[in-house]
Enzyme design. Sequence first.
Site, PDB file in Angstrom:
ATOM      1  CB  CYS A  89      40.751  41.305  42.446  1.00  0.00           C
ATOM      2  SG  CYS A  89      42.047  40.318  41.659  1.00  0.00           S
ATOM      3  CE  LYS A 108      44.825  43.174  43.067  1.00  0.00           C
ATOM      4  NZ  LYS A 108      44.821  42.237  41.935  1.00  0.00           N
ATOM      5  CG  ASP A 126      42.662  44.832  40.558  1.00  0.00           C
ATOM      6  OD1 ASP A 126      43.266  45.546  41.376  1.00  0.00           O
ATOM      7  OD2 ASP A 126      42.827  43.599  40.508  1.00  0.00           O
TER       8      ASP A 126
END
Length: 192
Positions: A142, A103, A17
Site C-alpha cells: 500500500c 479504503k 495503514d
Amino acid sequence: MRMKVDYGPADALIVVDLQNDFCEGGALAVAGGAALVPGINAEIDAARRAGALVVASRDWHPVDHASFAHRGGPWPVHCVQDTPGAAFHPGLALPEEAIRVSKASAFDADAYSAFDATDLAGYLRERGIRRVIVCGLALDVCVKATALEAVREGFTTLLLAPLCAAVDPSASDAVRRELEAAGVTVTTEVAP
Ligand code: VGL
Ligand code: ZN
C-alpha cells in the site's frame, strides 16, 4: 529520530495503514511495523507544527472481502471494519484534525493506494497541497501504490524509507528503485 524534512503548509504527510493487523500480533503482521510508531509520531508532530496536513489511511474491508483467501484472494482475513485488527496502532498519535481515509471497502475490488476511489487527490489539491510525504505499511503493497499514484496525480512525492516496513523485506530495495524510477524521491536522511 526525525527525518530531514522541512514541512510546510503545502505538504501533506500521509501515514499509510498503521493498523494493528499489520503490526506484530496482527493477522497480516509486517515485521518491524510497531517499531515505526515513535518515528512516525515525531513526523506527525513536526508536520502539524509547520502547518502541514496530516493524513492517515486505513485498510477497511467488509467481512468476506475479495482479497481474502477464502474468496480466492492473496491475503488472510485482515482489517475487517470495526474489528480491533482494523484499528490504528494504539501508540499512533493522530491529532484530532488529521484526515482519516478509509479504503478498500468495496466487496469485490481491492484498493492498495490511499488515492484509489477515495477522492483524496482532489481534496489535497483543494487544500493547496503540492507535495506528499509518505510512510507506513506495507512498503511493497500500500505504501508503494500510494506513492506511485501520488506521482501520477501530479504531487511532488517523498518517501521516508526508514519509516516504512515491507511484507517481503527482500523486495524492499527493488521497490525503492521502482519508486525512484517513477519520480518518487526516496530519502533515508535523518535530521542532525
Ligand atoms: C495491505 C495487504 C493487503 C497494505 C493491505 O496496507 O499494505 N497489504 N491489504
Ligand atoms: Zn487489505
